[in-house]
Structure formats: structure tokens, C-alpha cells
Write a protein that holds these residues in place. Structure first.
Motif, mmCIF file in Angstrom:
data_model
loop_
_atom_site.group_PDB
_atom_site.id
_atom_site.type_symbol
_atom_site.label_atom_id
_atom_site.label_comp_id
_atom_site.label_asym_id
_atom_site.label_seq_id
_atom_site.Cartn_x
_atom_site.Cartn_y
_atom_site.Cartn_z
ATOM 1 N N THR A 48 -13.812 -31.540 77.574
ATOM 2 C CA THR A 48 -15.021 -32.349 77.614
ATOM 3 C C THR A 48 -16.193 -31.392 77.444
ATOM 4 O O THR A 48 -16.098 -30.207 77.776
ATOM 5 N N THR A 49 -17.271 -31.914 76.921
ATOM 6 C CA THR A 49 -18.436 -31.082 76.637
ATOM 7 C C THR A 49 -19.685 -31.760 77.174
ATOM 8 O O THR A 49 -19.857 -32.963 77.004
ATOM 9 N N GLN A 59 -26.132 -33.885 80.172
ATOM 10 C CA GLN A 59 -25.742 -35.032 79.368
ATOM 11 C C GLN A 59 -24.391 -34.735 78.734
ATOM 12 O O GLN A 59 -24.190 -33.663 78.160
ATOM 13 N N GLU A 60 -23.493 -35.704 78.825
ATOM 14 C CA GLU A 60 -22.181 -35.536 78.218
ATOM 15 C C GLU A 60 -22.284 -35.831 76.721
ATOM 16 O O GLU A 60 -23.051 -36.693 76.305
ATOM 17 N N VAL A 61 -21.506 -35.111 75.939
ATOM 18 C CA VAL A 61 -21.488 -35.295 74.495
ATOM 19 C C VAL A 61 -20.306 -36.197 74.163
ATOM 20 O O VAL A 61 -19.207 -36.007 74.688
ATOM 21 N N GLY A 62 -20.517 -37.175 73.302
ATOM 22 C CA GLY A 62 -19.441 -38.089 72.904
ATOM 23 C C GLY A 62 -18.294 -37.356 72.225
ATOM 24 O O GLY A 62 -18.447 -36.260 71.687
ATOM 25 N N GLU A 63 -17.123 -37.996 72.234
ATOM 26 C CA GLU A 63 -15.899 -37.358 71.730
ATOM 27 C C GLU A 63 -16.012 -36.887 70.283
ATOM 28 O O GLU A 63 -15.635 -35.775 69.953
ATOM 29 N N THR A 93 -27.735 -25.162 77.193
ATOM 30 C CA THR A 93 -26.400 -24.651 77.504
ATOM 31 C C THR A 93 -25.350 -25.687 77.140
ATOM 32 O O THR A 93 -25.469 -26.860 77.513
ATOM 33 N N VAL A 94 -24.345 -25.238 76.412
ATOM 34 C CA VAL A 94 -23.196 -26.069 76.078
ATOM 35 C C VAL A 94 -22.092 -25.680 77.046
ATOM 36 O O VAL A 94 -21.666 -24.521 77.073
ATOM 37 N N HIS A 95 -21.637 -26.634 77.844
ATOM 38 C CA HIS A 95 -20.594 -26.390 78.842
ATOM 39 C C HIS A 95 -19.325 -27.080 78.355
ATOM 40 O O HIS A 95 -19.288 -28.306 78.220
ATOM 41 N N ILE A 96 -18.290 -26.290 78.089
ATOM 42 C CA ILE A 96 -17.021 -26.806 77.577
ATOM 43 C C ILE A 96 -15.965 -26.608 78.648
ATOM 44 O O ILE A 96 -15.714 -25.483 79.070
ATOM 45 N N MET A 97 -15.352 -27.699 79.068
ATOM 46 C CA MET A 97 -14.350 -27.644 80.127
ATOM 47 C C MET A 97 -13.011 -28.073 79.554
ATOM 48 O O MET A 97 -12.829 -29.248 79.207
#
Length: 149
Positions: A48-49, A59-63, A93-97
Motif C-alpha cells: 500500500t502507498t 493520503q492513501e494512493v489508489g491501487e 514523502t511517499v510511504h510504501i508498506m
């Protein structure tokens, strides 16, 4: 006496070599490892990003959009040998989990308008100064995130 000096030199050289190898293995990920980790995440699509703005808003980024964003980041970023983080530049900041394997990667992009290039890639163990962040910032602007562009 000369034979002993030769043997001592060989023993010292072997010890130094083993020490260097041990330090590299204990040192954790190298910048190449962090980049490979990011590339693997992009391939798995099991992540998820979210985007964290300058003011801390998340804010979450769509799939669909996150796949393109992570692909851009994984293919465009290049580690920098030298350089400095820009002072007083706004950040995004882009947070990638990642889910499998469990991964936590952050890319902080220092938004300098058209001059944007530098970012800081962080995972659990290290921070790596990277370049070529402009395309990722352009894409974030297309998605509606506030940038200096």
C-alpha cells in the motif's frame, strides 16, 4: 627472520580481509539492497502507498495510481555518491508498506520546483541519498498532490 615476517604479513592480510568481509555482512543493507527491495515490491504489487505532505497530512494512493508511482520510483531513482539534502525545501514523502515480505520504505522528495532531483530513500536500516526524483514528483502533481511545480 625473513620467513617469520612473510608469515606475519600473510596472517595480517588474511585477518584484515576477513574483517572487511565481516563488517560488510554486519553492515546490513547496501544501497543496492535497498533499491532491489524497492524493485521487488514493485513486481509483487503486494503493498500500500500513502503520501505524507509537508504539514503531515496523510493520503492513501489508489491501487492503479500506486502501481505507476512505485514503478516510476523503482526504475528512475539512482543512488548518489555525494550530495546534500536541500535545506528549507518543502517535502513530499511517499510511504510504501509491503505486505509480503514485510517492508517499510519511505522516499522523501525535496521539492525544488523544476530543479527537483534529490530525495532521501529510507528503509528499516538505512538512509540513501538518491537522484532523479523529478518524474515521481511530476506524477504526484498529476494526481493532485500539492507541489512547487
Amino acid at each position: 627472520m625473513k620467513k617469520n615476517k612473510g608469515k606475519i604479513f600473510i596472517v595480517v592480510a588474511v585477518i584484515v580481509l576477513l574483517g572487511v568481509i565481516l563488517i560488510q555482512k554486519m553492515g546490513g543493507n547496501t544501497s543496492e539492497d535497498a533499491m532491489k527491495q524497492l524493485e521487488k515490491l514493485a513486481e509483487t504489487k503486494a503493498y500500500t502507498t500513502e503520501i505524507i505532505g509537508e504539514n503531515g497530512e496523510v493520503q492513501e494512493v489508489g491501487e492503479t495510481n500506486q502501481a505507476r508511482l512505485v514503478e516510476l520510483i523503482a526504475t528512475m531513482l539512482q543512488p548518489m555518491d555525494t550530495g546534500e539534502v536541500p535545506q528549507d525545501a518543502p517535502t513530499l514523502t511517499v510511504h510504501i508498506m509491503g505486505e509480503d515480505p514485510k517492508t517499510d520504505i519511505r522516499l522523501t522528495i525535496y521539492d525544488q520546483g523544476e530543479e527537483t532531483d534529490i530525495g532521501l530513500l529510507q528503509n528499516e536500516d538505512q538512509q540513501i541519498l538518491v537522484q532523479n526524483c523529478g518524474e515521481a514528483l511530476n506524477y504526484l502533481a498529476e494526481l493532485g498532490f500539492a507541489t512547487q511545480r
